[in-house]
Design an enzyme around this catalytic site. Structure first.
Site, mmCIF file in Angstrom:
data_model
loop_
_atom_site.group_PDB
_atom_site.id
_atom_site.type_symbol
_atom_site.label_atom_id
_atom_site.label_comp_id
_atom_site.label_asym_id
_atom_site.label_seq_id
_atom_site.Cartn_x
_atom_site.Cartn_y
_atom_site.Cartn_z
ATOM 1 N N ARG A 144 -6.279 10.052 -0.523
ATOM 2 C CA ARG A 144 -5.990 10.512 -1.888
ATOM 3 C C ARG A 144 -7.268 10.584 -2.707
ATOM 4 O O ARG A 144 -7.428 11.477 -3.531
ATOM 5 C CB ARG A 144 -4.970 9.572 -2.548
ATOM 6 N N HIS A 151 0.858 -1.196 0.000
ATOM 7 C CA HIS A 151 0.000 0.000 0.000
ATOM 8 C C HIS A 151 0.888 1.238 0.000
ATOM 9 O O HIS A 151 1.884 1.282 0.726
ATOM 10 C CB HIS A 151 -0.900 -0.019 1.241
#
Lengths: 661, 251
Positions: free
Chosen positions: A273, A257
């Site tokens: 994000r 990740h």
């Protein structure tokens, strides 16, 4: 000899296990869930950002449907997934989320009219339709064409797990926690339960059932740096491997990740994000648009993780006592948004790093670095969830390779997979349990119990003076340094050799406490042994796979090679005394694909060796489409790649504005 | 008894030593006597009680038992009493304690297992069943059809109460719980409040009264609010207990 009989046995009490248990119980089966920890503490609870389902309610999700979700998932997998399974999944996901809504999961809902969002670092106003008011909202996530990830702030897994666990309690499903399955009982290729250890009393218990389901999650803890909970050791997968006849699929497919926080490795959701947060380097420069002009921070996880490391290797990382890292900046989203939709992220950052991410500018930037996050590999099963090697053994969720994610999972597809597999596989599993009767006897059961008892005694008798914790640390360091984001032949060879030595070395340890119960050191010995076997499957699989696909990236073979490597790695442990898995391969047939391999639309261009069959299949599909004339998308899909799914789940999904089209 | 840490650090200059004193007892071992044991270790930057206890366990005392799962303040496994206050160990930084002395006790009111490990899971499952912690409705949902619309603010309000992680800290901080063993605590009352405001749930106030309308429920609370003071998720427990009490008084 303690034996507990039931109809349906489920090992693992996360989302996949509990939803499967509900499927079994609803058929009137006596159902038991065993779990290492209280079920509501399972790692499903840690899923933050959301669950993908193509509801298409929000204006940014308009036009979304099963086809778009399917295409995103296949591209995300870098064509490694089973497209039949992907179809089953995307068709059921909207139903799963609506079932959960009816069970009370407080999904974030759409308010009609204008609202301000951050897209590509800029403020924008979007206007939600009147008819979508009150329907389930969605946020943007990596590798998706539409805003499709439904959420409850950044605690999505928690609310989902609680709803499903409470539904299980409502149905009086028996939950036995602090029980760890350490061996699978089987004979003549048929599974009839597990030997489990009571983690309080140390007692060995045989759980005997018509059908057994493994839903124990991933194996992230074989890595030194992982976002996974400390229980994610892959023990359920390992005991399947140890049967010698159950195979594991694509174990080398491990996801990193992009944004765990440094140094604790606690996850900061992709929603950061998705909601508009950006990545910055040591100069405060937003670098992702340079590498990925189209998707920027929201390319798939494998791509963003690699780009980050690439950028650090150029000397753009921020120096720290824990090595170089980059920054995640969500301060641009504003305090109000953060406190409502990224509440836990703020809490984590404040508690563990003393940084309030809502503070404006540099002050609020959080240190991040790619770390192990998800296991795409697992027990190789058919689309029904049943093991390819053993009857009556089913597997669902992260522990399984059925195979939805191929070589890279999209964010938001994990909790979604867990409940969807719990519904689909749970149903196949339940039917199996209804139709099948026990074919074992107490002699066999006793043999398995006694063999485990002897094994634990053997561990206590080891007397070589070594320490199991040192072996574990070494394993995790090797995986981190040599089987990580970037891999190469030399490092992988070293890793395989060293891991094999470590596995042999387990017999040279000494356990200081000789008690059979309440002895955390003893637990560690058999767990580390099993983890080492999984680590070997990962490292060996990665060494042999001389191509780069999804999260598996080889610096010495940088291209995706569809000519030679469009296949699944299959690992077995044929003999208990082996110190290395046996690998074989399962071809993935382009001729049956709905979407033949092509460029994903993100990541490095020109890094694919295409298989000529891709083009042939494209032509074939074009012909099929042409011959059909003017028909709806369902007819087209069915003509190109028909797939099996329970009638209830195959039904069309209704959407705002388009009805059932 | 003090165990000296065997850990090696590249540079331990500037780092202080801390003493962590832990309650030891095993109900499974016949001659086990409750006692305290102190471990001295070097405090590394950013150290939490999770990091410290794992360090002790893997390098100094392999027999020590405690419960961690997520180590991120999400799962509610690691509640324990830290210098007199019930807290999540994984979210507790060691540098909060100026004198470097930390005493750890298992969470009270739950069945003790060993050392710092207690059985919260079975108690919470029983509570969830007692409170009937699920949606009660006669409506049959067609999962292929568009979901029932919910006002965004209402969904948010339900979520705010749904954030409870069943860590047990509210019960460990509760004076009523000490006197009434069957008290459902803030966790139970908050749970009913969560369903009472959820539009999916059709239960009436009378039905909730059957669950919490007595001294084991909402009328047992003495309003000392130890629960809200210590809740690691900052849930509005005080106002929700009051909310349910006002509702129940009217029944």
């Amino acid at each position: 000899m303690k034996i507990i009989y039931t109809d349906a046995l489920i090992v693992g009490g996360g989302l996949a296990g509990l939803r499967s248990a509900i499927a079994a119980r609803d058929k009137g089966l006596d159902t038991i869930v065993i779990s290492m920890v209280p079920v509501k503490r399972s790692h499903s609870a840690a899923a933050q950002g959301g669950m993908q389902a193509s509801l298409g309610n929000s204006v940014k999700g308009e036009g979304d449907n099963e086809d778009v979700h399917f295409a995103d998932t296949v591209k995300g997998s870098d064509w490694g997934c089973d497209q039949d399974v992907a179809r089953m999944f995307v068709t059921t996901a909207p139903k799963a989320i609506r079932e959960l809504a009816a069970w009370g999961v407080p999904w974030n809902r759409i308010g009609k009219g204008p609202r301000e969002v951050i897209i590509n670092g800029e403020k924008e106003t979007i206007v939600e339709k009147d008819e979508a008011h009150g329907l389930i909202n969605a946020r943007d996530f990596g590798g998706t064409k539409k805003w499709r990830t439904c959420y409850t702030s950044d605690a999505t897994g928690h609310t989902m797990l609680y709803a499903v666990a409470n539904e299980a309690l409502k149905r009086d499903i028996e939950i036995h926690d602090r029980k760890e399955a350490i061996s699978i009982i089987h004979e003549n290729g048929i599974c009839s339960g597990v030997v489990a250890r009571d983690l309080i009393t140390g007692e060995l218990i045989a759980y005997v059932a018509r059908g057994t389901m493994i839903a124990t999650g991933g194996y992230g803890r074989i890595y030194k740096q992982s976002t996974n909970a400390i229980i994610c050791k892959g023990i359920g997968i390992a005991i399947a491997l140890e049967t010698g006849i159950v195979s594991l699929g694509n174990m080398e497919a491990v996801q990193f990740h992009p944004t765990p926080i440094v140094p604790s490795g606690i996850l900061l959701t992709e929603g950061c994000r998705g909601d508009g947060g950006v990545l910055r380097d040591k100069d405060g420069y937003r670098f992702m648009p340079d590498y990925e002009p189209e998707k920027k921070e929201l390319a798939s996880r494998d791509v963003v993780s690699r780009r980050m490391i690439e950028h650090i290797r150029k000397g753009k990382g921020v120096k720290s006592p824990y090595g170089d890292h980059l920054w995640l900046d969500i301060s641009i989203l504003g305090r109000e948004h953060i406190e409502k939709n990224l509440h836990d992220i703020q809490d984590i950052s404040k508690t563990f790093n003393g940084i309030d991410p809502a503070d404006e500018g540099e002050k609020g930037w959080m240190p991040v670095l790619p770390m192990q996050h998800y296991s795409m590999g697992g027990i190789r099963v058919k689309p029904t969830g049943e093991s390819t090697g053993m009857k009556g053994l089913f597997c669902a969720g992260e522990a399984a390779c059925w195979d939805l994610h191929g070589f890279n999972r999209l964010g938001g597809n994990s909790v979604s997979e867990a409940v969807v597999a719990g519904m689909i596989v749970g149903e196949y599993f339940a039917n199996y349990c209804v139709e099948t009767h026990l074919q074992t006897n107490t002699f066999t059961i006793q043999r398995f119990l006694e063999s485990q008892k002897a094994y634990l005694q053997e561990i206590l008798s080891y007397d070589g003076g070594r320490n199991i914790f040192d072996i574990k640390d070494r394993m995790r360091t090797i995986m981190q340094e040599k089987v990580g984001v970037f891999r190469n032949g030399k490092d992988l060879t070293d890793a395989v050799n060293e891991l094999e030595d470590l596995l042999k070395m387990v017999k040279e340890i000494t356990v200081t406490d000789k008690a059979l119960c309440n002895n955390p050191e003893l637990n560690e010995v058999y767990r580390v042994t099993k983890m080492l076997k999984l680590a070997l499957c990962v490292a060996k699989g990665a060494l042999e796979r001389t191509e780069s696909r999804g999260a598996h990236f080889r610096e010495d073979f940088t291209k995706r090679d569809d000519e030679n490597w469009l296949k699944r790695t299959i690992a077995t442990w044929t003999n208990p005394n082996d110190t290395m898995p046996t690998l074989s391969y399962e071809e993935i047939d382009i001729n049956k694909m709905e979407m033949p391999p092509a460029f994903r639309g993100y990541g490095k261009k020109g890094a694919i060796i295409l298989n000529p069959l891709s083009e042939k299949r494209e032509e074939e599909i074009a012909k099929i489409k042409e011959s059909l004339g003017e028909v709806d998308r369902f007819t087209v899909q069915e003509a190109i790649m028909p797939f099996d799914l329970q009638k209830e789940y195959k039904r069309k999904n209704e959407r705002v504005g388009v009805g059932y089209d | 008894m003090i165990n000296k840490s065997t850990q090696k650090l590249d540079n331990i200059e500037g780092y202080r030593e801390i003493d962590i004193t832990v309650f030891r007892y095993s109900s499974q071992v016949k001659d086990s006597k409750p006692e305290f044991q102190t471990y001295r270790l070097v405090e590394t930057p950013g150290m939490t009680l999770y990091i410290a206890l794992i360090k002790i366990w893997s390098t100094m005392d392999h027999h020590l038992s405690f419960d961690f799962v997520c180590r991120a303040g999400i799962c509610g496994s690691c509640s324990m009493v830290v210098n007199g206050k019930p807290r999540l160990a994984c979210k507790t930084r060691t540098n909060e304690f100026e004198d470097g002395k930390i005493t750890l006790l298992p969470l009270p009111t739950f069945k003790h297992i060993k050392d710092l490990s207690v059985d919260t899971g079975n108690w919470m499952n029983a509570m969830s069943k007692q409170m009937e912690s699920w949606i009660h409705t006669k409506e049959v949902t067609d999962i292929s059809a568009i979901e029932k619309p919910i006002e965004p603010d209402v969904a948010q309000a339900v979520f705010d109460l749904d954030r409870c992680i069943e860590c047990g800290i509210c019960l460990a901080s509760c004076s009523t719980k000490i006197m009434r063993e069957d008290f459902v605590g803030a966790v139970g009352i908050n749970r009913t409040a969560r369903f009472a405001i959820d539009p999916h749930d059709e239960r009436t106030d009378e039905e909730f009264y059957e669950l919490i309308g007595d001294d084991e429920g909402v009328f047992g609370c003495m309003s000392l609010m130890g629960c809200e003071d210590h809740c690691p998720k900052d849930l509005p427990l005080q106002s929700k207990i009051a909310y349910m009490r006002r509702k129940m008084v009217k029944v």
